[in-house]
Design a protein around this motif. Structure first.
Motif, mmCIF file in Angstrom:
data_model
loop_
_atom_site.group_PDB
_atom_site.id
_atom_site.type_symbol
_atom_site.label_atom_id
_atom_site.label_comp_id
_atom_site.label_asym_id
_atom_site.label_seq_id
_atom_site.Cartn_x
_atom_site.Cartn_y
_atom_site.Cartn_z
ATOM 1 N N MET A 19 0.805 -1.224 0.000
ATOM 2 C CA MET A 19 0.000 0.000 0.000
ATOM 3 C C MET A 19 0.838 1.274 0.000
ATOM 4 S SD MET A 19 -3.234 -0.739 -0.286
ATOM 5 C CE MET A 19 -3.988 0.839 0.143
ATOM 6 N N ASP A 20 1.988 1.270 0.683
ATOM 7 C CA ASP A 20 2.755 2.519 0.774
ATOM 8 C C ASP A 20 3.458 2.866 -0.529
ATOM 9 O OD1 ASP A 20 4.761 0.665 0.810
ATOM 10 O OD2 ASP A 20 5.576 1.243 2.750
ATOM 11 N N ALA A 21 3.487 1.929 -1.472
ATOM 12 C CA ALA A 21 4.162 2.177 -2.744
ATOM 13 C C ALA A 21 3.187 2.511 -3.877
ATOM 14 C CB ALA A 21 5.004 0.957 -3.127
ATOM 15 N N VAL A 22 1.896 2.565 -3.558
ATOM 16 C CA VAL A 22 0.875 2.845 -4.576
ATOM 17 C C VAL A 22 0.733 4.363 -4.759
ATOM 18 C CG1 VAL A 22 -1.608 2.653 -5.072
ATOM 19 C CG2 VAL A 22 -0.370 0.694 -4.088
ATOM 20 N N VAL A 23 0.550 4.812 -5.991
ATOM 21 C CA VAL A 23 0.327 6.227 -6.280
ATOM 22 C C VAL A 23 -0.964 6.689 -5.588
ATOM 23 C CG1 VAL A 23 -0.318 7.807 -8.145
ATOM 24 C CG2 VAL A 23 1.655 6.271 -8.414
ATOM 25 N N SER A 24 -0.904 7.881 -4.994
ATOM 26 C CA SER A 24 -1.976 8.349 -4.098
ATOM 27 C C SER A 24 -3.374 8.283 -4.699
ATOM 28 C CB SER A 24 -1.691 9.785 -3.679
ATOM 29 O OG SER A 24 -0.443 9.870 -3.058
ATOM 30 N N ASP A 25 -3.495 8.636 -5.965
ATOM 31 C CA ASP A 25 -4.797 8.652 -6.609
ATOM 32 C C ASP A 25 -5.450 7.267 -6.625
ATOM 33 O OD1 ASP A 25 -6.140 10.834 -7.510
ATOM 34 O OD2 ASP A 25 -5.765 10.480 -9.631
ATOM 35 N N GLU B 121 -4.809 4.877 -4.184
ATOM 36 C CA GLU B 121 -4.600 4.241 -2.874
ATOM 37 C C GLU B 121 -5.866 3.514 -2.400
ATOM 38 O OE1 GLU B 121 -1.866 3.768 -1.607
ATOM 39 O OE2 GLU B 121 -2.044 3.524 0.563
ATOM 40 N N ALA B 122 -7.002 4.187 -2.412
ATOM 41 C CA ALA B 122 -8.237 3.530 -1.978
ATOM 42 C C ALA B 122 -8.625 2.429 -2.966
ATOM 43 C CB ALA B 122 -9.364 4.557 -1.843
ATOM 44 N N TYR C 127 2.576 9.587 7.124
ATOM 45 C CA TYR C 127 1.976 8.440 6.447
ATOM 46 C C TYR C 127 0.456 8.354 6.528
ATOM 47 C CZ TYR C 127 6.871 7.109 6.871
ATOM 48 O OH TYR C 127 8.239 7.101 6.839
ATOM 49 N N ALA C 128 -0.202 9.427 6.982
ATOM 50 C CA ALA C 128 -1.655 9.352 7.173
ATOM 51 C C ALA C 128 -2.394 9.119 5.853
ATOM 52 C CB ALA C 128 -2.161 10.625 7.851
ATOM 53 N N ALA C 129 -1.832 9.569 4.745
ATOM 54 C CA ALA C 129 -2.483 9.361 3.445
ATOM 55 C C ALA C 129 -2.647 7.868 3.175
ATOM 56 C CB ALA C 129 -1.675 10.022 2.325
ATOM 57 N N VAL C 130 -1.624 7.096 3.496
ATOM 58 C CA VAL C 130 -1.695 5.643 3.308
ATOM 59 C C VAL C 130 -2.825 5.073 4.164
ATOM 60 C CG1 VAL C 130 -0.433 3.466 3.543
ATOM 61 C CG2 VAL C 130 0.794 5.545 2.845
ATOM 62 N N GLY D 289 -6.454 6.112 2.791
ATOM 63 C CA GLY D 289 -6.804 5.374 1.577
ATOM 64 C C GLY D 289 -7.139 3.919 1.893
ATOM 65 N N ASP E 227 -1.530 14.120 -7.105
ATOM 66 C CA ASP E 227 -2.246 12.850 -7.254
ATOM 67 C C ASP E 227 -1.381 11.759 -7.886
ATOM 68 O OD1 ASP E 227 -2.164 13.713 -9.852
ATOM 69 O OD2 ASP E 227 -4.329 13.765 -10.146
ATOM 70 N N VAL F 258 1.864 11.273 -6.913
ATOM 71 C CA VAL F 258 2.951 10.955 -5.975
ATOM 72 C C VAL F 258 2.624 9.655 -5.236
ATOM 73 C CG1 VAL F 258 4.117 11.747 -3.868
ATOM 74 C CG2 VAL F 258 3.580 13.376 -5.705
ATOM 75 N N VAL F 259 3.647 8.831 -5.006
ATOM 76 C CA VAL F 259 3.474 7.593 -4.242
ATOM 77 C C VAL F 259 3.029 7.933 -2.812
ATOM 78 C CG1 VAL F 259 4.773 5.677 -3.198
ATOM 79 C CG2 VAL F 259 5.043 6.202 -5.633
ATOM 80 N N SER F 260 2.056 7.173 -2.302
ATOM 81 C CA SER F 260 1.367 7.511 -1.046
ATOM 82 C C SER F 260 2.300 7.789 0.124
ATOM 83 C CB SER F 260 0.427 6.371 -0.655
ATOM 84 O OG SER F 260 -0.493 6.122 -1.675
ATOM 85 N N ALA G 151 -7.053 10.154 0.233
ATOM 86 C CA ALA G 151 -5.644 10.008 0.610
ATOM 87 C C ALA G 151 -4.832 11.204 0.103
ATOM 88 C CB ALA G 151 -5.077 8.700 0.042
ATOM 89 N N VAL G 152 -5.126 11.637 -1.116
ATOM 90 C CA VAL G 152 -4.441 12.804 -1.682
ATOM 91 C C VAL G 152 -4.718 14.030 -0.806
ATOM 92 C CG1 VAL G 152 -4.246 14.296 -3.712
ATOM 93 C CG2 VAL G 152 -4.642 11.834 -4.012
ATOM 94 N N LEU H 30 -5.647 14.268 2.372
ATOM 95 C CA LEU H 30 -5.088 14.252 3.724
ATOM 96 C C LEU H 30 -3.574 14.452 3.699
ATOM 97 C CD1 LEU H 30 -5.401 14.051 6.742
ATOM 98 C CD2 LEU H 30 -5.407 11.545 6.553
#
Lengths: 345, 345
Positions: free
Chosen positions: A199-205, A207-208, A237-240, A243, B200, B202-204, B239-240, B242
């Motif tokens: 999960m921490d390596a996934v692009v933010s868009d 993540e969910a 790391y709250a974004a991770v 998501g 959006d 960037v990696v999480s 996630a983006v 936050l």
């Protein structure tokens, strides 16, 4: 669009041969020890490239012997400062590919960025799998409610027992005869489960969306027990965490905390949130994708306390919060009550 | 570790020549129109590759003429279904590289994945810049409080005016003589500002760190006005939002909403949160990295209402919430009151 596409997660060929390199300190072989302890049925043996290396107490096998015993991949179960692949490892790694094993790594230096390994893998028709690299084709989240039940381990901080808690709950559910899967979200968890999503390596868009893919539709009485990541209160790391919470749509959260930890690991200026605040925030945000989310209880890491101190603290916290509080490592009645509440509300 | 490293953001060579391809519909040239309207001093001219293409009303220049007038990059200001680079565009794109202009694109198909462009760029020593591709070397967030003031546009949903609001506030602050920068977080914003961070993409694990890099330490009376992304309540993109909130450490949030929108765009099952809920959640979560965060007011997109309806709604909402409520497009006293409260509390 369906999110029930398991081929979008990482999948590792099992069982494993565990590679220990020339590591003489157990602390650098945490992944290998974790695999031995949590997935013993998937570990056919161990291989080192130095007689001084530590041992897991598993059969010492060559790659060819391991293949004959059923192994289908060799896991690099050690780390070193800098996360590099050492030259001294190369003959063993190439021998594994020659013997028909895929190679699985979780280091910062990716296997696919090592030309000699790429060449050997191509020559022998084998795969190099970096568990820090997300699979391709992860969709954005749809928000569609999925069938089946889900439990997510969340936490007041990083590195205080979310993976351990999820694994312990999963094993306990299986013992009770409940249909359950462990859903891994970090590299060690992925190796234990044989599949998962880093999960921490996934692009933010996405993540969910990655969390949706990780726990697809299932039977109404099936439980996915999902490894948590980070914390909604972690400044980095709250974004991770958010998501993962939105995409997991958990029916139940279990809040993980370490007794005595009062600030974010490595960030003394950031006090940890209280358990009440952590429960409330996870429920408030989690309600967005699953209005019936509830808290099953608290998993308290009491490894730095004596048995009597731990039992007293858990009892006091349980009374204060009105929730089961248990240390899965100590088990006991508290843990059974936690499981009851997770399953039955 | 310092986060005040501006070279970690994307930087675009300015001013621009705007490329319109063979687009005959203004709807496909939104980026070009946005640049003309928001960064007119950076747009020296336009170039089409068909006589039927739409026009921005800027001087029609060849790449060589544009270079002579100071242009240093050509922006592909059009999109098409599928986000592809058309064969019919190639002679113009290569001519731009030959003339000394870098190429900037924001499409799904990346410039660097088009071999003929890569070859031409190498031949002429020019750069291909994809604004959807984050820069390298983004650190994880440190959580360290930075100097200077920050305002972040947040929202009840996507696509309802966060970029427009941030740009309007930035321009108004400049008019008032306040030191301010617009900090772009999406592709069009990055082209307007000439730099920024495609949050959006960037990696999480690095999402909050990317936001820290985007608004570095500044003078105590300097304001960074930061473009928002998504919404904490969006089932796909929270996630983006936050990571951006935590890393931006805003002193002030302005909450953006569109009058009459009652569910998440494209997700009829997801009702929008109320303005109160949106303010409260952003303040609660934002307090983690900036305890003095406060709400400066509401930016209400009233483009679907008449002038009298809009003024009545803004007055009613302002009274209900006890906050300035303004539509930056309509401007007026309401907008000045919003600015006052952002600056002075």
């Amino acid at each position: 669009m369906t999110t029930a596409n398991l081929s979008t997660t990482l999948d590792l060929p099992q069982p494993y041969l565990l590679f220990l390199g020339d590591t003489t300190e157990a602390g650098f072989a945490k992944t290998a020890f974790g695999l031995r302890d949590w997935a013993p049925e998937q570990c056919v043996g161990e291989l080192a490239c130095s007689p001084d290396a530590i041992s897991l107490g598993l059969p010492k096998l060559t790659p060819a012997q391991a293949y004959a015993k059923g192994a289908r991949s060799m896991i690099i179960g050690v780390a070193n400062m800098g996360g590099r692949i050492l030259d001294s490892w190369m003959p063993s790694l190439i021998a594994a590919l020659e013997a028909g094993l895929d190679l699985v790594g979780g280091m910062h230096t990716r296997l696919v960025d090592t030309p000699a390994l790429v060449a050997a893998a191509e020559r022998h028709g084998r795969r190099l799998i970096d568990v820090r690299t997300p699979p391709r084709g992860i969709p954005t989240a749809s928000g569609r409610k999925r069938s089946g039940k889900r439990l997510l381990a969340v936490g007041t901080d990083c590195a205080l027992g979310k993976k351990y808690t999820a694994l312990a709950i999963w094993k306990a559910l299986k013992r009770r005869g409940v249909k359950a899967d462990f859903r891994a979200t970090g590299q060690t968890g992925i190796m234990i489960a044989g599949s998962g999503m880093p999960m921490d390596a996934v692009v933010s868009d996405f993540e969910a969306g990655a969390a949706e893919v990780l726990s697809p539709d299932a039977a109404p009485d099936h439980w996915d027990v999902i490894e948590g990541q980070g914390s909604l209160f972690h400044p980095s790391y709250a974004a991770v965490s958010l998501g993962l919470l939105h995409g997991s749509q958990p029916d139940v959260i279990v809040v993980c905390h370490e007794a005595g930890r009062n600030h974010v690991l490595g960030m003394p200026d950031y006090p940890l949130p209280s358990l009440e605040e952590t429960i409330d925030m996870n429920l408030r945000l989690g309600r967005r994708t699953n209005p019936s989310i509830r808290c099953g209880g608290v998993s308290l890491n009491t490894s730095k306390l004596s048995e009597s101190e731990a039992r007293a603290l858990m009892a006091a916290e349980s009374k204060r919060l009105g929730l089961p509080v248990a240390d899965p490592i100590r088990g006991g009645d508290e843990f059974e009550r936690l499981l009851d509440r997770c399953l039955n509300g």
